[in-house]
Every structure is written in structure tokens, then in C-alpha cells.
Write a protein that holds these residues in place. Structure first.
Motif, PDB file in Angstrom:
ATOM      1  N   TRP A 165      -6.138   2.274  -9.992  1.00 15.25           N
ATOM      2  CA  TRP A 165      -6.156   0.822  -9.786  1.00 15.25           C
ATOM      3  C   TRP A 165      -6.787   0.047 -10.932  1.00 15.25           C
ATOM      4  O   TRP A 165      -6.322  -1.040 -11.292  1.00 15.25           O
ATOM      5  CB  TRP A 165      -6.857   0.486  -8.458  1.00 15.25           C
ATOM      6  CG  TRP A 165      -8.284   0.958  -8.404  1.00 15.25           C
ATOM      7  CD1 TRP A 165      -8.725   2.175  -7.997  1.00 15.25           C
ATOM      8  CD2 TRP A 165      -9.448   0.240  -8.818  1.00 15.25           C
ATOM      9  NE1 TRP A 165     -10.090   2.264  -8.111  1.00 15.25           N
ATOM     10  CE2 TRP A 165     -10.562   1.084  -8.608  1.00 15.25           C
ATOM     11  CE3 TRP A 165      -9.673  -1.041  -9.330  1.00 15.25           C
ATOM     12  CZ2 TRP A 165     -11.865   0.697  -8.917  1.00 15.25           C
ATOM     13  CZ3 TRP A 165     -10.972  -1.438  -9.635  1.00 15.25           C
ATOM     14  CH2 TRP A 165     -12.043  -0.573  -9.421  1.00 15.25           C
TER      15      TRP A 165
ATOM     16  N   PHE B 238     -12.472   0.956  -0.778  1.00 16.94           N
ATOM     17  CA  PHE B 238     -11.413   0.928  -1.798  1.00 16.94           C
ATOM     18  C   PHE B 238     -10.978  -0.509  -2.060  1.00 16.94           C
ATOM     19  O   PHE B 238     -10.835  -0.940  -3.213  1.00 16.94           O
ATOM     20  CB  PHE B 238     -10.199   1.784  -1.375  1.00 16.94           C
ATOM     21  CG  PHE B 238      -9.008   1.567  -2.267  1.00 16.94           C
ATOM     22  CD1 PHE B 238      -9.036   1.993  -3.588  1.00 16.94           C
ATOM     23  CD2 PHE B 238      -7.876   0.899  -1.806  1.00 16.94           C
ATOM     24  CE1 PHE B 238      -7.949   1.772  -4.442  1.00 16.94           C
ATOM     25  CE2 PHE B 238      -6.789   0.676  -2.647  1.00 16.94           C
ATOM     26  CZ  PHE B 238      -6.832   1.112  -3.956  1.00 16.94           C
ATOM     27  N   TYR B 239     -10.799  -1.273  -0.985  1.00 18.99           N
ATOM     28  CA  TYR B 239     -10.340  -2.657  -1.166  1.00 18.99           C
ATOM     29  C   TYR B 239     -11.453  -3.536  -1.730  1.00 18.99           C
ATOM     30  O   TYR B 239     -11.176  -4.482  -2.480  1.00 18.99           O
ATOM     31  CB  TYR B 239      -9.751  -3.193   0.146  1.00 18.99           C
ATOM     32  CG  TYR B 239      -8.547  -2.350   0.535  1.00 18.99           C
ATOM     33  CD1 TYR B 239      -7.370  -2.420  -0.211  1.00 18.99           C
ATOM     34  CD2 TYR B 239      -8.622  -1.415   1.565  1.00 18.99           C
ATOM     35  CE1 TYR B 239      -6.288  -1.599   0.081  1.00 18.99           C
ATOM     36  CE2 TYR B 239      -7.549  -0.597   1.873  1.00 18.99           C
ATOM     37  CZ  TYR B 239      -6.378  -0.687   1.131  1.00 18.99           C
ATOM     38  OH  TYR B 239      -5.316   0.132   1.406  1.00 18.99           O
TER      39      TYR B 239
ATOM     40  N   ARG C 196      -6.131   3.214   6.542  1.00 22.25           N
ATOM     41  CA  ARG C 196      -7.380   3.508   5.811  1.00 22.25           C
ATOM     42  C   ARG C 196      -8.560   2.876   6.543  1.00 22.25           C
ATOM     43  O   ARG C 196      -9.679   3.341   6.436  1.00 22.25           O
ATOM     44  CB  ARG C 196      -7.346   2.925   4.384  1.00 22.25           C
ATOM     45  CG  ARG C 196      -6.389   3.645   3.463  1.00 22.25           C
ATOM     46  CD  ARG C 196      -6.700   3.377   1.996  1.00 22.25           C
ATOM     47  NE  ARG C 196      -5.590   3.836   1.180  1.00 22.25           N
ATOM     48  CZ  ARG C 196      -5.356   5.120   0.890  1.00 22.25           C
ATOM     49  NH1 ARG C 196      -6.152   6.070   1.339  1.00 22.25           N
ATOM     50  NH2 ARG C 196      -4.306   5.457   0.162  1.00 22.25           N
TER      51      ARG C 196
ATOM     52  N   LYS D 298      -7.980   8.584   5.566  1.00 26.83           N
ATOM     53  CA  LYS D 298      -6.797   7.781   5.951  1.00 26.83           C
ATOM     54  C   LYS D 298      -6.015   8.487   7.062  1.00 26.83           C
ATOM     55  O   LYS D 298      -5.790   9.691   7.017  1.00 26.83           O
ATOM     56  CB  LYS D 298      -5.895   7.553   4.731  1.00 26.83           C
ATOM     57  CG  LYS D 298      -4.649   6.749   5.079  1.00 26.83           C
ATOM     58  CD  LYS D 298      -3.709   6.589   3.882  1.00 26.83           C
ATOM     59  CE  LYS D 298      -2.331   6.150   4.325  1.00 26.83           C
ATOM     60  NZ  LYS D 298      -1.605   7.119   5.149  1.00 26.83           N
TER      61      LYS D 298
ATOM     62  N   ASP E  78       0.004   6.664  -7.416  1.00 25.49           N
ATOM     63  CA  ASP E  78      -1.409   7.069  -7.448  1.00 25.49           C
ATOM     64  C   ASP E  78      -2.336   5.896  -7.774  1.00 25.49           C
ATOM     65  O   ASP E  78      -3.385   6.051  -8.400  1.00 25.49           O
ATOM     66  CB  ASP E  78      -1.620   8.215  -8.457  1.00 25.49           C
ATOM     67  CG  ASP E  78      -2.908   8.977  -8.166  1.00 25.49           C
ATOM     68  OD1 ASP E  78      -3.394   8.897  -7.009  1.00 25.49           O
ATOM     69  OD2 ASP E  78      -3.463   9.605  -9.095  1.00 25.49           O
ATOM     70  N   HIS E  79      -1.934   4.740  -7.308  1.00 22.06           N
ATOM     71  CA  HIS E  79      -2.721   3.523  -7.572  1.00 22.06           C
ATOM     72  C   HIS E  79      -4.109   3.611  -6.941  1.00 22.06           C
ATOM     73  O   HIS E  79      -5.051   2.959  -7.410  1.00 22.06           O
ATOM     74  CB  HIS E  79      -1.937   2.328  -7.017  1.00 22.06           C
ATOM     75  CG  HIS E  79      -2.675   1.034  -7.044  1.00 22.06           C
ATOM     76  ND1 HIS E  79      -2.840   0.294  -8.198  1.00 22.06           N
ATOM     77  CD2 HIS E  79      -3.291   0.325  -6.053  1.00 22.06           C
ATOM     78  CE1 HIS E  79      -3.521  -0.805  -7.912  1.00 22.06           C
ATOM     79  NE2 HIS E  79      -3.810  -0.816  -6.621  1.00 22.06           N
ATOM     80  N   TYR E  80      -4.245   4.422  -5.914  1.00 26.10           N
ATOM     81  CA  TYR E  80      -5.558   4.594  -5.263  1.00 26.10           C
ATOM     82  C   TYR E  80      -6.589   5.062  -6.289  1.00 26.10           C
ATOM     83  O   TYR E  80      -7.761   4.723  -6.208  1.00 26.10           O
ATOM     84  CB  TYR E  80      -5.444   5.605  -4.120  1.00 26.10           C
ATOM     85  CG  TYR E  80      -6.657   5.647  -3.208  1.00 26.10           C
ATOM     86  CD1 TYR E  80      -6.876   4.643  -2.274  1.00 26.10           C
ATOM     87  CD2 TYR E  80      -7.575   6.699  -3.282  1.00 26.10           C
ATOM     88  CE1 TYR E  80      -7.987   4.674  -1.429  1.00 26.10           C
ATOM     89  CE2 TYR E  80      -8.690   6.746  -2.437  1.00 26.10           C
ATOM     90  CZ  TYR E  80      -8.884   5.729  -1.518  1.00 26.10           C
ATOM     91  OH  TYR E  80      -9.984   5.767  -0.679  1.00 26.10           O
TER      92      TYR E  80
ATOM     93  N   ALA F 206       0.810  -1.214   0.000  1.00 24.15           N
ATOM     94  CA  ALA F 206       0.000   0.000   0.000  1.00 24.15           C
ATOM     95  C   ALA F 206       0.851   1.275   0.000  1.00 24.15           C
ATOM     96  O   ALA F 206       0.701   2.142  -0.867  1.00 24.15           O
ATOM     97  CB  ALA F 206      -0.942  -0.015   1.206  1.00 24.15           C
TER      98      ALA F 206
ATOM     99  N   LEU G 259     -11.199  -2.853  -5.461  1.00 22.26           N
ATOM    100  CA  LEU G 259      -9.996  -3.482  -6.005  1.00 22.26           C
ATOM    101  C   LEU G 259     -10.205  -4.996  -6.138  1.00 22.26           C
ATOM    102  O   LEU G 259      -9.935  -5.588  -7.195  1.00 22.26           O
ATOM    103  CB  LEU G 259      -8.807  -3.168  -5.081  1.00 22.26           C
ATOM    104  CG  LEU G 259      -7.467  -3.793  -5.448  1.00 22.26           C
ATOM    105  CD1 LEU G 259      -6.962  -3.254  -6.789  1.00 22.26           C
ATOM    106  CD2 LEU G 259      -6.412  -3.504  -4.360  1.00 22.26           C
TER     107      LEU G 259
ATOM    108  N   GLU H 180       0.058   3.242  -3.425  1.00 21.72           N
ATOM    109  CA  GLU H 180      -1.283   3.860  -3.410  1.00 21.72           C
ATOM    110  C   GLU H 180      -1.286   5.374  -3.527  1.00 21.72           C
ATOM    111  O   GLU H 180      -2.132   5.948  -4.210  1.00 21.72           O
ATOM    112  CB  GLU H 180      -2.037   3.484  -2.120  1.00 21.72           C
ATOM    113  CG  GLU H 180      -2.582   2.080  -2.127  1.00 21.72           C
ATOM    114  CD  GLU H 180      -3.340   1.760  -0.848  1.00 21.72           C
ATOM    115  OE1 GLU H 180      -3.490   2.649   0.034  1.00 21.72           O
ATOM    116  OE2 GLU H 180      -3.776   0.610  -0.707  1.00 21.72           O
TER     117      GLU H 180
END
Ligand code: FCB
Length: 457
Positions: A63, A102-103, A86, A32, A58-60, A20, A106, A24
Motif C-alpha cells: 500500500w 490496516f485502514y 477484516r 480476516k 498484494d496491496h495489503y 478491497a 492506509l 488487497e
């Protein structure tokens, strides 16, 4: 292509691994909380170039495109970590739904893409709120981890292919609390060994919490290195055995019910009085062991003027004189980190783990190399050394499978160039090159090679 490809069974897990903090970004988005790496990267001189993980890859936000990249690589698995901050911004109390969502997104995206989610619960990003109360030197952190593990497992466990409690406890305890090169940057040896014990306890309590919440297979990812004597003299062999206890046995032995190795005796006063009682919790059965393999250690009896530093200073404290033979003196190629490329060490170490601990299943949960990649004017990155690195290490995996070792998967470190902890963005490990200004990702030659290797039938 490569003959040994046929050794890998059809259901082998092929993935990349990330964490992460490293990819992320969005460090202050959707509630967060602050992690010890957010704090550490704000303290002057801790991270090369003063880099922070605020934006990272910036994968948040990106993704969904990153999942497409995994598909382009032909991967059927992906190992990522959940940011504790988070879910519980200060490390305790009610979960933040936006963080968990978010998860959810994903994981659902991965499943739709035919990619099995492998979830690491803790990849070094302790909530700063818990660090303020002593962090891993405080037993309460282990209890807080179990609570967090239960929250996440309950939410996503039925969709996970596997849950990993901790990533490389060796690194976050000793580098974080003894050598001070990682967050939280402490240099207190006895505190560090307390941290070791509490991290193990967190794992054991975490296993129980996860099992209560879901049926996903549970394991841990340990950094492991084969430890070899420079010569066959008995002094060098003793040095290698001590190093092995320090870097491998300290975590693997208690997890597999063997208690602490004898090397740790001088440090035991730092453990809680009733630590023996915890050993039973720590030895909770696991479904798989993940091994992160990058390098071996070659050690010898110290030369007269050798200065103990790093690991050898820790071993000196335990009364065992050991000198590490510098990687550059071993006659093999080095990666951009100065780490020796020694694929045989992966074979030696996994074979030893198989023989000593007999885990039900083994995964290489990380393996990879950094090199100073160059983006050519034609847009390519011809990282042939990294390609060769993967090829040589996969060859050793094939040998292990041929020998009947239950190696069930391989996760390349990493999908993307990313925030490499104290090295900031200076060390690139990705199969994709990342331009950190524009967030453009470009497949490297090694990534294309790995894709062809995996998808070859
Ligand atoms: C491992 C870490 C991982 C990455 C690689 C290069 O020790 O688990 O996050 O930094 O090293």
C-alpha cells in the motif's frame, strides 16, 4: 493540452477507485474472515481461469508504494473499500483491531501524501457467515451492516473526506441473487428482490449509523446507465422507460424519497410486509451521490424470435417486453468487455439525475475501460484507446460543470489492473499495468496522459 481542462475547478477531487477484494490479497491474513467472493472463487467454473483473489495486487503489503503511485499521478483523492471480513470476520460481533489498523495506516499514509480518503464500506464482499444465514435475502444483514458501518465510521470517520455506504447495489443484488454470475451465485428472482430491499435498508440504516459516529459526508455509489430507445416509436420508448426504472430508478428513486418505481409492483410480494415503513429510513438525506458510469443501454420492442435473457428476462417477468440492442450493432467502438464506448451517455445520465433528484453534490465514483494491454519489449504499454476513453468522458464531465451541474470529483477505475470479479485477471482496467507474477507495476500511456491532464494548470 485539452481546452476543456479549464472547466474543472481548483478544488475538484481527482482520484482513482479500487475495491478491497480486487486489490488487497492477503485473503487469510491478520484474522480476516471468509467473504462470499473467497467462497465463490473456490467453486469450480465460477471465475474465468479458476482465478482467486487470494493475492490479487498484494496491496495489503504494498500500500505505501501504491500511495506513491497516486502521488505520481497527481491525484488528490483516492476511493477504496474496507473489507468487512477484516473488521468483523463473520459479519457480527467484536471488531478485530488488526483489521482496522490496516485502514488506519492506509488513511494516515494518504493524508500525509495530501490525498483525501474516500471510503466505501461495502464493495460486494459479504462475510460468508452472513451469507450462510441468507445473505442479503435476510433482513438481519441490513442490521448487521449498520453495526459494521458504525464501527468503521467511529474509527476512521474524522479522517475521511467521504463515506460511501454501498457500491452498486444493483450489481450485487441482481447479478448475485438473480442471474447468479456474481457471488453468491444464486438464481432466485424473488430472493433477488428481497435482496434489493434489504440492501436499500442497509444503506438507510448505515447513513444513520455513520452520522451518529462522525461528521464525514455520506453518500452511495450507484451504477447508472442512460437508457435510450432504439427508435422513437412509442413501443421502444416504453421499453427504454422500463429499463430505466430497472437499472436506475429501482435504487435512486427510493433513496431520494420517491418510493419504488411502478415497474417493481409484480416483485413487491417478495418484499417484507411492512416495506413501506422502511422507505422513510431508506430516504435518509445524503450529502452526495456517486455515479459509476460505464455504458448505456439501447432497447427496443422485442423482435419476433428474440429470446429474453439477463435483464430482458427480468423485465419479461414484470410484464414488459424489452430487447437489448447488442452493443456491437450500435456502430460505436467497443471496449475489451464488448461494452459500447458512449461518452454522451455519461452526460445524459448525470444531467437526468441532476434534474430528477437534485443531489447536493455529484461524483463520478467510477469510469474506465478494459482493453487487451500489451507490455512492449521497451517496457511501455501504449493503451491509446483507454487514453481516448478517458479524454472523451472527461470532456462530458466538463460540459456538465459548464452547465452548472454540481459535479465535484472524478475517480478513474482503476489505479491498478486487478481481480475483475468473475473475469478473474483477464480484464485489465488499471492506469498501472500489473505483472501478477512479480507484482511489478508499470504506468500505462493512459495513466501518463491522465497525470498530465490533471496537473496541467
Ligand atoms: C464496476 C465495479 C468495479 C469494477 C468495474 C469494472 O461495476 O464496481 O468493482 O469491477 O465495474
Amino acid at each position: 493540452m485539452t481546452e476543456f481542462r479549464s472547466s474543472f475547478p481548483k478544488d475538484f477531487a481527482w482520484g482513482t477507485a479500487t475495491a478491497a477484494t480486487q486489490i488487497e490479497g492477503a485473503a487469510f491474513t491478520d484474522g480476516k474472515g471468509l467473504s462470499i467472493w473467497d467462497t465463490f472463487s473456490r467453486s469450480k467454473g465460477r471465475i474465468l481461469g479458476g482465478d482467486t483473489a487470494d493475492v490479487a495486487c498484494d496491496h495489503y503489503h504494498l500500500w505505501a508504494d501504491d500511495i506513491k503511485r497516486m502521488q505520481q499521478l497527481g491525484m488528490n483523492a483516492y476511493r477504496f473499500s474496507v473489507a468487512w471480513t477484516r473488521v468483523q470476520p463473520s459479519g457480527r460481533g467484536r471488531a478485530v483491531d488488526r483489521g482496522l489498523e490496516f485502514y488506519d495506516r492506509l488513511i494516515d499514509g494518504l493524508l500525509e501524501a495530501g490525498i483525501a480518503p474516500w471510503v466505501t464500506l461495502y464493495h460486494w464482499d459479504l462475510p460468508q457467515g452472513l451469507e450462510d444465514a441468507g445473505g442479503w435475502t435476510n433482513r438481519d444483514t441490513a442490521l448487521r451492516f449498520a453495526e459494521y458501518a458504525h464501527i468503521v465510521a467511529e474509527r476512521i470517520g474524522s479522517r475521511a473526506a467521504g463515506i460511501i455506504t454501498l457500491n452498486e447495489p444493483w450489481v450485487f443484488t441482481l447479478l448475485g441473487y438473480a442471474l447468479g454470475t456474481h457471488a453468491p451465485g444464486k438464481t432466485d428472482l424473488s430472493g433477488a428482490f428481497k435482496a434489493v430491499h434489504h440492501a436499500l435498508l442497509a444503506h438507510g440504516l448505515g447513513v444513520a449509523a455513520i452520522r451518529e459516529a462522525c461528521n464525514a459526508p455520506v453518500g452511495i455509489a450507484l451504477s447508472m446507465s442512460s437508457c435510450e430507445p432504439a427508435t422513437d416509436s412509442s413501443a421502444d420508448e416504453r421499453a427504454a422507460a422500463a429499463m430505466d426504472e430497472l437499472v436506475n430508478g429501482m435504487f435512486a428513486d427510493p433513496i431520494f424519497g420517491r418510493g419504488y418505481p411502478s415497474l417493481l409492483e409484480p416483485f413487491m410480494p417478495a418484499f417484507p410486509l411492512d416495506f413501506e415503513a422502511d422507505l422513510k429510513t431508506i430516504a435518509a438525506p445524503i450529502d452526495f451521490l456517486g455515479v459509476n458510469y460505464y455504458f448505456r443501454h439501447v432497447v427496443r420492442e422485442p423482435r419476433a424470435n428474440a429470446i429474453p435473457e439477463g435483464l430482458s428476462a427480468i423485465l419479461r417477468f414484470a410484464g414488459i417486453p424489452v430487447e437489448v440492442v447488442p452493443d456491437a450493432e450500435r456502430g460505436h467502438p467497443l471496449t475489451g468487455f464488448g461494452w459500447e464506448v458512449y461518452p454522451q451517455g455519461l452526460h445524459n445520465q448525470i444531467a437526468r439525475v441532476h434534474e430528477r433528484y437534485k443531489p447536493t453534490a455529484l461524483y463520478i465514483t467510477e469510469n474506465g475501460a478494459t482493453y487487451p494491454d500489451i507490455l512492449e519489449p521497451d517496457g511501455s504499454i501504449r493503451d491509446l484507446e483507454r487514453q481516448r476513453y478517458f479524454e472523451l468522458h472527461l470532456e462530458q464531465c466538463a460540459r456538465l460543470i459548464d452547465d452548472g451541474v454540481p459535479l465535484r470529483g472524478y475517480f478513474a477505475w482503476s489505479l491498478l489492473d486487478n481481480f475483475e470479479w468473475a473475469e478473474g485477471y483477464s480484464k485489465r482496467f488499471g492506469l498501472y499495468f500489473v505483472d501478477f507474477e512479480t507484482q511489478a507495476r508499470t504506468l500505462k500511456t493512459s495513466g501518463a496522459w491522465l497525470r498530465d491532464f490533471i496537473t496541467q494548470t
